[in-house]
Write an enzyme that holds these catalytic residues in place. Structure first.
Site, PDB file in Angstrom:
ATOM      1  N   HIS A   5       0.802  -1.218   0.000  1.00 53.38           N
ATOM      2  CA  HIS A   5       0.000   0.000   0.000  1.00 53.38           C
ATOM      3  C   HIS A   5       0.837   1.272   0.000  1.00 53.38           C
ATOM      4  CE1 HIS A   5      -2.398  -3.128   2.323  1.00 53.38           C
ATOM      5  NE2 HIS A   5      -3.057  -2.986   1.177  1.00 53.38           N
ATOM      6  N   CYS A  41       1.107  10.704   9.828  1.00 58.29           N
ATOM      7  CA  CYS A  41       0.499  10.058   8.671  1.00 58.29           C
ATOM      8  C   CYS A  41       1.332  10.386   7.431  1.00 58.29           C
ATOM      9  CB  CYS A  41      -0.941  10.540   8.487  1.00 58.29           C
ATOM     10  SG  CYS A  41      -1.730   9.920   6.982  1.00 58.29           S
ATOM     11  N   HIS A  60      -7.817   8.118  12.833  1.00 56.23           N
ATOM     12  CA  HIS A  60      -7.583   8.896  11.615  1.00 56.23           C
ATOM     13  C   HIS A  60      -7.627   7.984  10.393  1.00 56.23           C
ATOM     14  CE1 HIS A  60      -5.844  11.817   8.865  1.00 56.23           C
ATOM     15  NE2 HIS A  60      -4.850  10.978   8.586  1.00 56.23           N
ATOM     16  N   CYS A 168       4.234  -1.537  30.756  1.00 53.24           N
ATOM     17  CA  CYS A 168       4.658  -1.056  32.078  1.00 53.24           C
ATOM     18  C   CYS A 168       5.185  -2.198  32.937  1.00 53.24           C
ATOM     19  CB  CYS A 168       3.516  -0.334  32.782  1.00 53.24           C
ATOM     20  SG  CYS A 168       2.000  -1.306  32.942  1.00 53.24           S
ATOM     21  N   HIS A 486      -1.798  -1.011  36.286  1.00 56.07           N
ATOM     22  CA  HIS A 486      -0.552  -0.367  35.864  1.00 56.07           C
ATOM     23  C   HIS A 486       0.552  -0.718  36.857  1.00 56.07           C
ATOM     24  CE1 HIS A 486       2.006   2.561  33.938  1.00 56.07           C
ATOM     25  NE2 HIS A 486       2.151   3.259  35.064  1.00 56.07           N
TER      26      HIS A 486
END
EC number: 3.4.19.12
Length: 535
Positions: A5, A41, A60, A168, A486
């Site tokens: 692509h 992007c 996006h 983490c 976390h």
């Protein structure tokens, strides 16, 4: 992987004026303004945060794939666009449509040109920042980075670790191990191993899941990561190369889901041990030790004396060879089982790298130190529960060789040999009928003077200085379950305590450390000249 692509998605000019100002690694997401994990992007040059921050880069891409209504689509619009983006910190390229990292380029080499342009922007920003800091240091007579804490100013040179997507658990363990001086110093003094040759020598490799297992070394990437910490040259380091090797050799940790920090630590130590046993990337273990012998002769090498005190009983069972892992973390347990019918006693010696301690059931509803419903659970309570005589239940009947059948029995653990670094794991996660729950009980632990003499099999044979331990690091799990939450770590370095929260490192104090709900504790054997405080 080879992405098909690129020719349609990489449309921006390498020197595009559309790029934001400043350092690419600190660019902000155009939606949420977060500067964590920025991606650009390669179709429109817009900057968004990664999927493990707020996921605007992926959104996006997804928004661009929605068919345009009431608009006649051209042939170009039928082609996939906005599918390829570049990490502004590591410059690796990712295709959302292929769902993998990309290693190929366009015919015009646009991806590499954009990568070089971002690197130039980063270097320019770094040079300008360094010049600005130099002037600041000259004007204020400072000779190191400064951090203000509790109204006073202190020097700090710690480096954080970037979160690569729920990593983490790995960052907390790496920061803890980096503050165990003997262990860390050994790896930092190993000779560098060149993993590439020929045309690719000295060039950065952009890893992808489709690459083979050849030429990966956990020891080498672990060494590089430790060397990057505590140099003070950057605020955060990206351990992506190490994580790539972890994916290759530890299949359990592939993907970006939350993992158990203790499980990762055990896998990491075991694989480091195995790789050091057999040598890595053509460098034999004897050659490594010979190299470090030379280093210790000319420098104050932290590994000096590690191996000479190692007993044959501490050697791992794989092929009998000891390594720095077993020399520092290795201890020996004696497991005594007594048949309650005939009195036959069975003894077994088991090597260990860490001890997993249950939190006694009577303390499991005690969630905070200040809660007033009964006494506070202490580390001594957990150790006593581990070493106390225990009657095995019906599901754990002992096969008595004298009775020739399974019988009721008792079991007791003794510590036959203490390690140089005592790693204590508090078993905060346990299975119920349907899920794994967390025991959120506060466990009181000492910062210095943990006395292990009363848990030894033969305490009279150990000097008092060899039974006292001082805390070096603590791993803490925040949240309610093993698959979520976390991890952060506290560790002491040159007499000061630091809190490591991924890329953020802050100075802290002892009062804050002792209030933490510890998950893993790293205690270092005290030297003879230290004080006499005890638990």
């Amino acid at each position: 992987m080879e992405c098909p692509h690129l020719s349609f998605s990489v449309c921006i000019a390498p020197d595009s004026a559309k790029f934001p100002n400043g350092s690419p690694s600190s660019w902000c997401c155009s939606v949420c303004r977060s500067n964590k994990s920025p991606w650009v992007c390669l179709t429109c040059s817009s900057v968004h945060c990664g999927r493990y921050v707020n996921g605007h880069a992926k959104k996006h891409y997804e928004d661009a794939q929605v068919p345009l209504t009431n608009h006649k689509k051209s042939e170009k619009q039928d082609k996939p666009q906005h599918t390829v983006c570049m990490d502004c910190s590591s410059y690796s390229t990712y295709c959302y449509r292929c769902d993998d990292f990309v290693v190929n380029d366009t015919k015009l080499g646009l991806v590499q040109k954009v990568r070089e342009h971002l690197q130039n922007l980063e270097n320019s920003a770094f040079t300008a920042d360094r010049h600005r800091k130099r002037k600041l240091l000259e004007n204020s007579s400072l000779n190191s980075k400064l951090l203000k804490v509790n109204g006073s100013t202190a020097a700090i040179c710690a480096t954080g670790l970037r979160n690569l997507g729920n990593t983490c658990f790995m960052n907390a363990i790496l920061q803890s191990l980096s503050n165990i001086e003997q262990f860390c110093c050994y790896f930092k003094e190993l000779p560098a191993v060149e993993l590439r040759n020929g045309k690719t020598a000295g060039r950065r490799t952009y890893h992808t899941r489709s690459q083979g297992d050849n030429n990966v070394s956990l020891v080498e990437e672990f060494r590089k990561t430790l060397c990057a910490l505590w140099q003070g040259s950057q605020t955060a380091f990206s351990p992506e190369s190490l994580f790539y090797v972890v994916w290759k050799i530890m299949p359990n940790f592939r993907g970006y889901q939350q993992q158990d920090a203790h499980e990762f630590m055990r896998y990491l130590l075991d694989h480091l041990h195995l790789e050091l046993q057999g040598g890595f990337n053509g460098v034999s273990r004897s050659a490594i030790l010979q190299e470090n012998s030379a280093l210790s002769a000319s420098n104050k090498c932290c590994m000096k004396g590690i191996y000479k005190t190692n007993s044959p009983k501490t050697e791992r069972k794989e092929n009998g060879a000891s390594t720095v892992v077993t020399a520092i973390f290795g201890g020996i347990l004696q497991n005594e089982v007594n048949c309650l019918i005939c009195g036959t006693e069975s003894r077994k010696f088991d090597p260990f790298l860490d001890l997993s301690l249950d939190i006694p059931s009577q303390f499991r509803n005690k969630r905070s130190k200040n809660q007033e419903n009964g006494p506070v659970c202490s580390l001594r309570d957990c150790l006593r529960s581990f070493t106390d005589l225990e009657e095995l239940d019906e599901t754990e009947l002992y096969m008595c060789h004298k009775c020739k059948k399974k019988q009721k029995s008792t079991k007791k653990f003794w510590i036959q040999k203490l390690p140089k670094v005592l790693c204590l794991h508090l078993k905060r996660f346990h299975w119920t009928a349907y899920l794994r729950n967390k025991v959120d009980t506060y466990v009181e632990f000492p910062l210095r003077g943990l006395d292990m003499k009363c848990y030894l099999l033969e305490p009279e044979n150990s000097g008092p200085e060899h039974c006292l331990y001082d805390l070096a690091a603590v791993v803490v799990h925040h949240g309610s379950g093993v698959g979520s939450g976390h991890y952060t770590a506290y560790a002491t370095h040159e007499g000061r305590w630091f809190h490591f929260n991924d890329s953020t490192v802050t100075l802290t104090d002892e009062d804050t450390v002792v209030k933490a709900k510890a998950y893993i504790l790293f205690y270092v054997e005290r030297q003879a000249k230290a004080g006499s405080d005890k638990l």
